[in-house]
Enzyme design. Structure first.
Site, mmCIF file in Angstrom:
data_model
loop_
_atom_site.group_PDB
_atom_site.id
_atom_site.type_symbol
_atom_site.label_atom_id
_atom_site.label_comp_id
_atom_site.label_asym_id
_atom_site.label_seq_id
_atom_site.Cartn_x
_atom_site.Cartn_y
_atom_site.Cartn_z
ATOM 1 N N LYS A 195 60.614 18.878 -7.681
ATOM 2 C CA LYS A 195 59.285 18.680 -7.074
ATOM 3 C C LYS A 195 59.251 17.408 -6.234
ATOM 4 O O LYS A 195 58.750 17.406 -5.106
ATOM 5 C CB LYS A 195 58.215 18.644 -8.170
ATOM 6 C CG LYS A 195 56.805 18.458 -7.656
ATOM 7 C CD LYS A 195 55.778 19.090 -8.565
ATOM 8 C CE LYS A 195 55.462 18.271 -9.796
ATOM 9 N NZ LYS A 195 54.461 17.210 -9.540
ATOM 10 N N ARG A 245 59.044 15.265 -0.606
ATOM 11 C CA ARG A 245 59.602 14.345 0.395
ATOM 12 C C ARG A 245 60.273 15.108 1.536
ATOM 13 O O ARG A 245 60.289 14.627 2.679
ATOM 14 C CB ARG A 245 60.568 13.374 -0.290
ATOM 15 C CG ARG A 245 59.827 12.332 -1.167
ATOM 16 C CD ARG A 245 60.751 11.726 -2.197
ATOM 17 N NE ARG A 245 60.169 10.629 -2.961
ATOM 18 C CZ ARG A 245 59.369 10.765 -4.026
ATOM 19 N NH1 ARG A 245 58.996 11.966 -4.441
ATOM 20 N NH2 ARG A 245 58.921 9.707 -4.669
ATOM 21 N N GLY A 304 49.367 14.599 -7.438
ATOM 22 C CA GLY A 304 49.360 13.145 -7.342
ATOM 23 C C GLY A 304 50.401 12.646 -6.359
ATOM 24 O O GLY A 304 50.121 11.784 -5.510
ATOM 25 N N SER A 328 56.269 2.698 -10.993
ATOM 26 C CA SER A 328 55.766 3.890 -10.307
ATOM 27 C C SER A 328 56.505 4.142 -9.005
ATOM 28 O O SER A 328 56.417 3.357 -8.060
ATOM 29 C CB SER A 328 54.265 3.733 -10.011
ATOM 30 O OG SER A 328 53.865 4.767 -9.130
ATOM 31 N N GLN A 331 55.735 6.525 -7.092
ATOM 32 C CA GLN A 331 54.721 6.905 -6.092
ATOM 33 C C GLN A 331 54.212 5.688 -5.346
ATOM 34 O O GLN A 331 54.025 5.722 -4.128
ATOM 35 C CB GLN A 331 53.560 7.644 -6.771
ATOM 36 C CG GLN A 331 53.968 9.004 -7.326
ATOM 37 C CD GLN A 331 52.840 9.702 -8.035
ATOM 38 O OE1 GLN A 331 51.736 9.195 -8.126
ATOM 39 N NE2 GLN A 331 53.126 10.887 -8.559
ATOM 40 N N ASP A 349 58.045 12.132 -17.096
ATOM 41 C CA ASP A 349 57.362 13.429 -17.149
ATOM 42 C C ASP A 349 57.804 14.278 -18.351
ATOM 43 O O ASP A 349 57.279 15.374 -18.566
ATOM 44 C CB ASP A 349 57.621 14.209 -15.853
ATOM 45 C CG ASP A 349 56.922 13.551 -14.661
ATOM 46 O OD1 ASP A 349 55.911 12.860 -14.865
ATOM 47 O OD2 ASP A 349 57.410 13.729 -13.528
ATOM 48 N N LYS A 362 48.427 10.410 -15.871
ATOM 49 C CA LYS A 362 49.083 11.565 -15.245
ATOM 50 C C LYS A 362 48.038 12.661 -14.970
ATOM 51 O O LYS A 362 46.845 12.380 -14.952
ATOM 52 C CB LYS A 362 50.205 12.065 -16.150
ATOM 53 C CG LYS A 362 51.341 11.042 -16.311
ATOM 54 C CD LYS A 362 52.045 10.811 -14.995
ATOM 55 C CE LYS A 362 53.095 9.725 -15.117
ATOM 56 N NZ LYS A 362 53.635 9.350 -13.801
HETATM 57 C C1 S3P Z 1 56.879 11.026 -8.929
HETATM 58 C C2 S3P Z 1 56.720 9.858 -9.619
HETATM 59 C C3 S3P Z 1 56.188 9.793 -10.991
HETATM 60 C C4 S3P Z 1 56.195 11.175 -11.662
HETATM 61 C C5 S3P Z 1 55.691 12.252 -10.756
HETATM 62 C C6 S3P Z 1 56.555 12.336 -9.515
HETATM 63 C C7 S3P Z 1 57.418 10.968 -7.549
HETATM 64 O O1 S3P Z 1 54.854 9.331 -10.934
HETATM 65 O O2 S3P Z 1 55.411 11.148 -12.837
HETATM 66 O O3 S3P Z 1 55.712 13.502 -11.413
HETATM 67 O O4 S3P Z 1 57.806 12.025 -7.014
HETATM 68 O O5 S3P Z 1 57.480 9.861 -6.981
HETATM 69 P P1 S3P Z 1 54.494 7.756 -10.976
HETATM 70 O O6 S3P Z 1 54.954 7.123 -9.741
HETATM 71 O O7 S3P Z 1 52.994 7.731 -11.100
HETATM 72 O O8 S3P Z 1 55.185 7.255 -12.216
#
Ligand code: S3P
Length: 451
Positions: free
Chosen positions: A29, A34, A101, A174, A176, A328, A355
């Site tokens: 995912k 990306r 997210g 994080s 993200q 996760d 989450k």
């Molecule tokens: C992700 C980062 C994680 C993960 C999410 C995917 C990503 O989140 O839990 O399922 O693709 O960068 P966080 O950055 O909030 O930890």
């Protein structure tokens, strides 16, 4: 706001015979999001195979189309003609990210610094999640944020005429947040720097380099990473981008095979990037029989097939330092721990609270509903297992629009004495639409539950 989809679909799993066979997990995912983002931004054509066609990823693809990328499915591949870095168009409508997210936060970074307005909306789960963690650094770069309820969706962003590069120390583990700042740096003059005290998944850094960005990573003796991105450079499409299989999806099948007596399953094409392998490491410490077959490179990433056989597990302490590499996977690890001899203690779980649901609370409630001895702390969880699953199950689990809560407890029901019901299985399609088909193909029993 509702706690589940408008037409919830309750689903029950029950114990049956051993699981057996070979399955191939769908695309990762994180990497799939990306691929749409960077392919949609890069000049020229990107051809992607192995993309996860889950709802979250498709929402990111739609957003990139709304900002000028051309994205078409061509048989097994996705063909993306990007806008060129710095050349996204103002979208003509709101960007609807549904449950996603990653898609929403990374796109806020990507589009935020542009001198136009973007509006982000999402479902009830996404609208509850904190966005301040990406909005704060974007504000430092000059992005204006308009939100009715502070730092929650729906919100609009408007970039300055010229964004300012920043040096940003990511305050929580994080990927993200790291990624949002780096992506904002793409349309910002000068060097944007992200300091990452604790390493998280590194797909953004690696993929940006593959798409031609000038990005460097330095790691000091304490493991602190400094990532520097030179803004306003050219990004070029990647003619043959291969998405490896998602280890976070493989996790459900791995744990199912470990828990159901007699099982023998091969899970093909799992990404083995070390920032993602914490669950396999933990399960092996618990005594899991997981053989790593045919380790190889695919699209610049380590992948392997996982040969998993039913195993007797014992409880372990999972250190906080491992959390970023399996963030996760805690819900399904908690399910594995429910069948292990003794106590499993998981620490450093604060990020689970933000989450798709408050995953720590949702897991604890699901364990309680199914007779599992456990204790929930502010950022830790202990689970005391029953190796034969006797007395476990029989409950209905509230999934709170969270795909991983749904899949984790369906895995529990495959091995517990009594069946387990989840209140809504629809969200599984956000990340792993093939889940039910793969589980039943291996011999697991899933059936519609009474509403
Ligand atoms: C992700 C980062 C994680 C993960 C999410 C995917 C990503 O989140 O839990 O399922 O693709 O960068 P966080 O950055 O909030 O930890």
């Amino acid at each position: 706001m509702t706690a589940h989809a408008s037409h919830p679909r309750p689903l029950t799993s029950r114990r049956a015979g051993a699981l057996g066979g070979r399955v191939r997990v769908p695309g990762d995912k994180s990497i799939s999001h990306r691929a749409f983002l960077f392919g949609g931004l890069a000049a020229g054509r990107t051809r992607v195979t192995g993309l996860l066609e889950g709802e979250d990823v498709l929402a990111t693809g739609r957003a990139m189309r709304q900002m000028g990328a051309r994205i078409e499915r061509d048989g097994e591949a996705w063909i993306i003609d990007g806008t060129g870095n710095g050349a996204l168009l103002e979208p003509d409508g709101v960007l609807d990210f549904g449950n996603a997210g990653t898609g929403s936060r990374l796109t806020m970074g990507l589009a935020g610094p542009y001198d136009f307005t973007t509006t982000f909306v999402g479902d009830a789960s996404l609208s509850r999640r904190p966005m301040g963690r990406v909005l704060d650094p974007l504000r430092e770069m000059g992005v204006q944020v308009l939100a009715r309820s502070r730092d929650r969706l729906p919100l609009s962003l408007r970039g300055p005429r010229v964004a300012a590069p920043i040096e940003y120390r990511v305050p929580m583990a994080s990927a993200q947040v790291k990624s949002a700042v780096l992506l904002a740096g793409l349309n910002t003059p000068g060097v944007t720097t992200v300091i990452e005290p604790v390493m998280t998944r590194d797909h953004t850094e690696k993929m940006l380099e593959g798409f031609g960005a000038t990005v460097s990573v330095e790691t000091d003796a304490a493991g602190v990473r400094t990532i520097r991105l030179h803004g306003q450079g050219e990004l070029r499409g990647v003619p043959d981008f291969v998405v490896p299989g998602d280890p976070s999806s493989a996790a459900f099948l791995v744990v199912a095979a470990l828990l159901v007596p007699g099982s023998d399953v091969v899970i093909e094409n799992a990404l083995m990037n070390p920032t993602r392998t914490g669950l396999v490491e933990t399960l092996r410490e618990m005594g899991a029989d997981i053989e790593i077959l045919d380790p190889r490179l695919s699209g610049g990433e380590d992948v392997a097939d996982l040969h998993v056989r039913h195993s007797s597990l014992r409880g372990v302490r999972v250190p906080a330092a491992r959390a970023p590499s399996m963030i996760d996977e805690y819900p399904v690890l908690a399910v594995a721990a429910a069948f292990a001899e003794g106590e499993t203690r998981m620490e450093g779980l604060d990020e689970l609270r933000v989450k798709e649901s408050d995953r720590l609370a949702a897991v604890a409630a699901g364990l309680a509903a199914n007779g599992v001895t456990h204790e929930e702390g502010p950022d830790w969880l202990t689970v005391t297992g029953r190796p034969d699953g006797r007395g476990l199950g029989g409950g209905t689990v509230e999934t709170h629009l969270d795909h991983r809560i749904a899949m984790s407890f369906l895995v529990m029901g495959l091995a517990s004495e009594k069946p387990v019901t989840v209140d809504d299985a629809t969200m599984i399609a956000t990340s792993f639409p093939e889940f039910e088909g793969l589980v039943t193909g291996l011999g697991g029993v899933l059936e519609p539950a009474a509403r």
